[in-house]
Every structure is written in structure tokens, then in C-alpha cells.
Design an enzyme around this catalytic site. Structure first.
Site, short mmCIF file in Angstrom:
data_model
loop_
_atom_site.label_atom_id
_atom_site.label_comp_id
_atom_site.label_asym_id
_atom_site.label_seq_id
_atom_site.Cartn_x
_atom_site.Cartn_y
_atom_site.Cartn_z
N GLY A 79 0.86 -1.19 0.00
CA GLY A 79 0.00 0.00 0.00
C GLY A 79 0.89 1.23 0.00
O GLY A 79 2.09 1.12 -0.24
N TYR A 150 8.80 -3.86 4.12
CA TYR A 150 8.51 -3.99 2.67
C TYR A 150 9.78 -3.93 1.81
O TYR A 150 9.98 -4.73 0.91
CB TYR A 150 7.55 -2.86 2.31
CG TYR A 150 7.11 -2.78 0.88
CD1 TYR A 150 6.23 -3.72 0.34
CD2 TYR A 150 7.54 -1.72 0.06
CE1 TYR A 150 5.81 -3.62 -0.98
CE2 TYR A 150 7.12 -1.62 -1.25
CZ TYR A 150 6.25 -2.57 -1.77
OH TYR A 150 5.85 -2.47 -3.07
N GLU A 192 -4.10 3.28 -0.49
CA GLU A 192 -3.88 4.16 -1.64
C GLU A 192 -2.57 4.93 -1.52
O GLU A 192 -2.08 5.19 -0.44
CB GLU A 192 -5.07 5.13 -1.81
CG GLU A 192 -5.25 6.15 -0.70
CD GLU A 192 -5.98 5.60 0.53
OE1 GLU A 192 -6.06 4.38 0.70
OE2 GLU A 192 -6.44 6.44 1.34
N ALA A 194 0.01 8.37 -2.88
CA ALA A 194 -0.18 9.83 -2.87
C ALA A 194 -1.04 10.37 -4.03
O ALA A 194 -1.98 11.13 -3.78
CB ALA A 194 1.17 10.52 -2.83
N THR A 220 9.98 14.89 -2.10
CA THR A 220 9.84 14.78 -3.56
C THR A 220 9.73 13.31 -3.99
O THR A 220 10.26 12.41 -3.34
CB THR A 220 11.05 15.39 -4.29
OG1 THR A 220 12.24 14.81 -3.76
CG2 THR A 220 11.09 16.90 -4.13
P1 NAD Z 1 -2.13 -3.94 -5.67
O1 NAD Z 1 -2.23 -3.98 -4.18
O2 NAD Z 1 -3.20 -3.24 -6.41
O3 NAD Z 1 -2.00 -5.41 -6.27
C1 NAD Z 1 -1.39 -6.46 -5.56
C2 NAD Z 1 -2.35 -7.63 -5.61
O4 NAD Z 1 -1.76 -8.74 -4.91
C3 NAD Z 1 -3.69 -7.34 -4.92
O5 NAD Z 1 -4.77 -7.51 -5.82
C4 NAD Z 1 -3.75 -8.36 -3.78
O6 NAD Z 1 -5.05 -8.88 -3.55
C5 NAD Z 1 -2.81 -9.43 -4.30
N1 NAD Z 1 -2.36 -10.28 -3.19
C6 NAD Z 1 -1.95 -9.88 -1.96
N2 NAD Z 1 -1.71 -10.95 -1.19
C7 NAD Z 1 -1.98 -12.04 -1.95
C8 NAD Z 1 -1.93 -13.44 -1.70
N3 NAD Z 1 -1.57 -13.92 -0.50
N4 NAD Z 1 -2.28 -14.30 -2.69
C9 NAD Z 1 -2.67 -13.82 -3.91
N5 NAD Z 1 -2.73 -12.50 -4.21
C10 NAD Z 1 -2.39 -11.62 -3.22
O7 NAD Z 1 -0.68 -3.32 -5.99
P2 NAD Z 1 -0.05 -2.86 -7.38
O8 NAD Z 1 0.15 -1.40 -7.29
O9 NAD Z 1 -0.79 -3.42 -8.52
O10 NAD Z 1 1.39 -3.53 -7.25
C11 NAD Z 1 1.79 -4.67 -8.00
C12 NAD Z 1 3.23 -5.02 -7.65
O11 NAD Z 1 4.08 -3.89 -7.91
C13 NAD Z 1 3.46 -5.38 -6.17
O12 NAD Z 1 4.41 -6.40 -6.09
C14 NAD Z 1 4.01 -4.11 -5.59
O13 NAD Z 1 4.82 -4.37 -4.45
C15 NAD Z 1 4.83 -3.57 -6.75
N6 NAD Z 1 5.03 -2.11 -6.68
C16 NAD Z 1 4.00 -1.26 -6.94
C17 NAD Z 1 4.23 0.11 -6.87
C18 NAD Z 1 3.12 1.10 -7.15
O14 NAD Z 1 3.40 2.30 -7.12
N7 NAD Z 1 1.90 0.70 -7.43
C19 NAD Z 1 5.49 0.60 -6.53
C20 NAD Z 1 6.51 -0.30 -6.26
C21 NAD Z 1 6.27 -1.65 -6.35
#
Ligand code: NAD
Length: 331
Positions: A79, A150, A192, A194, A220
Site C-alpha cells: 500500500g 517492505y 492508496e 499519494a 519529492t
Molecule cells: P495492488 O495492491 O493493487 O496489487 C497487488 C495484488 O496482490 C492485490 O490484488 C492483492 O489482492 C494481491 N495479493 C496480496 N496478497 C496475496 C496473496 N496472499 N495471494 C494472492 N494475491 C495476493 O498493488 P499494485 O500497485 O498493482 O502492485 C503490484 C506489484 O508492484 C506489487 O508487487 C508491488 O509491491 C509492486 N510495486 C508497486 C508500486 C506502485 O506504485 N503501485 C510501486 C513499487 C512496487
């Protein structure tokens, strides 16, 4: 890519995974999605969508069964900064289980390529103390001093990918996302990030209202629109590069600047109330894309104002029912 390929996207019920599934289907691939939940805002485009808790090894074997060629492992407990600073034990345990079990199940089921979604949270915190931060190069993750919980888990899972290549010859790809935003992303409930949180607050505010900003707002970040993220993921999977790569933009902005930009798009004058006790993460973070450009000959190019111009109306239409997302293209 060979169009007969069978592709598994884990985290397909989440923000980036859902967009990736749509794109892979548009490109003509067979796609299985797996997640512990369905996508919240529209149906998945996947050929098969399975509800599976991927902390359990037997479920990872199910997800990777049947001749899956490539795995995009996006499932994670994650998150925004409020969430990842509050739940270190749960996040670390859940994510290390998902990543370790998914790697091993992919190996057992003969998956040929495995992509791990890492994060800019792996970077050494001492190198992110200045809002006018030097963009982070991949080697800045070491010496290791990542975000507690994390970030440590992501850094260890990166290493695990290297070990699976070294010991088993399994092809692994490692992508370090810098903040991703766009329509169909979580905008409330505590997870969510920022851009979505600010868009929600601005959408709900009356003209001249005040909204709360965590910290002094001078911290930033750079933000990447989800279409660039999906394009980068597909290109990195197809590349022959096995070490970690940044995937982000280098368009740096303060959080105060982000509020002003969203307010401008919304056509509202919004004042800021700074909550100096709110979590704000590192002081400055930006992506150095030198290596990405060298490996792919490509980097994200969608400007923040353009991406927010699509994202804000979508969030406004969700939180203020009469707002119409006329300009939204969520394909
Ligand atoms: P998100 O939270 O929307 O998606 C992650 C999904 O993983 C969720 O739908 C959740 O239900 C699922 N999940 C969690 N635990 C689970 C489990 N035990 N079994 C099966 N599914 C499970 O996040 P996102 O923004 O789509 O991120 C996707 C990937 O990118 C993640 O690995 C996240 O760490 C990485 N990431 C995202 C961002 C970003 O800005 N969104 C930044 C850095 C890294």
C-alpha cells in the site's frame, strides 16, 4: 513474443496486474490471472481467473500448472506509505511467502521466465535524505539500508531471483517500480498512494477547502503512469537482462506541487494543511533511467500532467457520483 505463449499474472486482481492482463489479451496471448480477490472496478480480461492465496505452496503449484511459459509475479501485500510503515511483520511475512513459493512452484512446473516486481523502496535510505535528490541508480541499493519491512523483503526476493538463476538456470527478471498511478487503482481504504489519495481529497473538497498533506509537503517523488509501467514490464520480460532495473520517470515533483497540479486539473483552489506527524517516507526519491535506456532503448514518457488528466476524472467519478469521467480512456 510468440502469441501461443501461456502467461500467468499474479496480483491480477490488483491495479498493475489488471492493466497488464488487459494489455496481454489485446496483444493476443493466453492469460491466467491469480489473486486472493477479483478486480474491484471491472471484470478481468483473463482467459482464466483463479482465486488463490499465493502464500500457500500448493496454490502456487495450481497457478503455474498446465504449461505456463511466463510468470509476471505482481501479487504482494502492499500500500502507500501509511500502510507500509504500519505493518512491518505482516507485510514481510506475507510477501516473502508469496515470492519464495511462487519461484519454487514456477521452477517445479517448468516456467521459462519469471518476472519479480520489486520497488524503489529497496534503495539505501541514506541516499534519499534531500528533496533535491540525486536520481537513484541501480547500484544505490547497496550497501543495504532499505525501507523497513517492505523494502527489506523486496531486496531479499531480488536476491532469491538471482539464486534461482545461478543454481537452477531459471530466467528471472527484476523490475524496481517507482510510484505507479492511473485509473482503476485503489484510492481509499488505507492502501492508496499519494496521487490517488490527493485526487480523492481534491475531488471531495469544495472550492477553497483545505486538504490534509502528510509532512511539510516538500518531500519529492517521481510518478509513472500505468500504461508506461505495463509497456516497460513487457519490454523487460522480453529483454535478456537479469539484474534489477529501475522502471519509473525522472520527472521530480514535491507533494505540495502534486497537490497544486491536481487542483489545477480539477479547476479548484485548494489550501494545504500540513500534518507534520503524518508518515512521509524518505525525503526525496527519483529514478535514474540511464541503465533502463541502455538495456531497452526506451523509457517511460507520459508526463505527470497528462497522466493525472486521465486519473483525476476517474477518481472523481468514483467518489462524487455526478462527476463524469468523459475524458477517461481506461483501456
Ligand atoms: P495492488 O495492491 O493493487 O496489487 C497487488 C495484488 O496482490 C492485490 O490484488 C492483492 O489482492 C494481491 N495479493 C496480496 N496478497 C496475496 C496473496 N496472499 N495471494 C494472492 N494475491 C495476493 O498493488 P499494485 O500497485 O498493482 O502492485 C503490484 C506489484 O508492484 C506489487 O508487487 C508491488 O509491491 C509492486 N510495486 C508497486 C508500486 C506502485 O506504485 N503501485 C510501486 C513499487 C512496487
Amino acid at each position: 513474443m510468440n502469441k501461443q505463449k501461456r502467461i500467468l499474472v499474479t496480483g491480477a486482481g490488483g491495479f498493475i496486474g489488471h492493466h497488464l492482463v488487459k494489455r496481454l489479451k489485446r496483444d493476443g496471448y493466453w492469460v491466467r490471472g491469480a489473486d486472493i480477490k477479483y478486480p474491484e472496478y471491472e471484470d478481468s480480461a483473463a482467459d482464466e481467473f483463479e482465486i488463490l492465496d499465493l502464500r500457500k505452496y500448493e496454490n502456487c503449484l495450481l497457478a503455474t500448472r498446465g504449461g505456463v511459459d511466463e510468470v509476471y509475479n505482481l501479487a504482494a501485500d502492499m500500500g502507500g506509505i501509511g500502510y507500509i510503515t504500519a505493518f512491518h511483520a505482516d507485510i514481510s511475512r506475507n510477501n516473502i511467502l508469496i515470492n519464495a513459493q511462487m519461484l519454487e512452484a514456477s521452477r517445479q512446473n517448468g516456467v521459462s521466465r519469471f518476472l519479480f516486481s520489486s520497488s524503489a523502496c529497496v534503495y539505501n535510505q541514506a541516499k534519499q535524505k534531500d528533496p533535491d535528490v540525486k536520481p537513484l541508480r541501480e547500484e544505490d541499493a547497496y550497501p543495504a539500508d532499505p525501507e523497513p519491512g517492505y523494502g527489506w523483503e523486496k531486496l531479499f526476493a531480488e536476491e532469491l531471483c538471482h539464486y534461482y538463476y545461478k543454481d537452477y538456470g531459471m530466467e528471472t527478471r527484476i523490475v524496481r517500480f517507482h510510484n505507479v498511478y492511473g485509473p482503476l487503482g485503489t484510492y481509499d481504504g488505507g492502501k492508496e498512494k499519494a496521487p490517488a489519495a490527493i485526487s480523492r481529497k481534491v475531488a471531495l473538497a469544495q472550492v477553497n477547502d483545505e486538504i490534509e498533506v502528510w509532512g511539510d509537503g516538500e518531500q519529492t517523488r517521481s510518478f509513472m503512469y500505468v500504461d508506461d509501467c505495463v509497456e516497460g514490464l513487457i519490454r523487460i520480460m522480453a529483454s535478456d537482462y537479469r539484474d534489477a532495473l529501475n522502471l519509473g520517470t525522472d520527472e521530480l515533483i514535491t507533494i505540495n506541487g502534486l497537490v497544486d497540479l491536481v487542483a489545477k486539473i480539477a479547476g479548484k483552489h485548494i489550501a494545504k494543511r500540513h500534518n507534520l506527524t503524518g508518515p512521509q517516507g524518505v525525503r526525496g526519491r527519483n529514478s535514474d533511467n540511464t541503465l533502463l535506456l541502455k538495456v531497452l532503448g526506451w523509457e517511460p514518457s507520459i508526463r505527470l500532467e497528462q497522466g493525472l488528466g486521465i486519473t483525476y476524472p476517474w477518481i472523481a467519478s468514483q467518489v462524487v457520483p455526478q462527476a463524469s469521467p468523459e475524458t477517461v480512456d481506461v483501456a
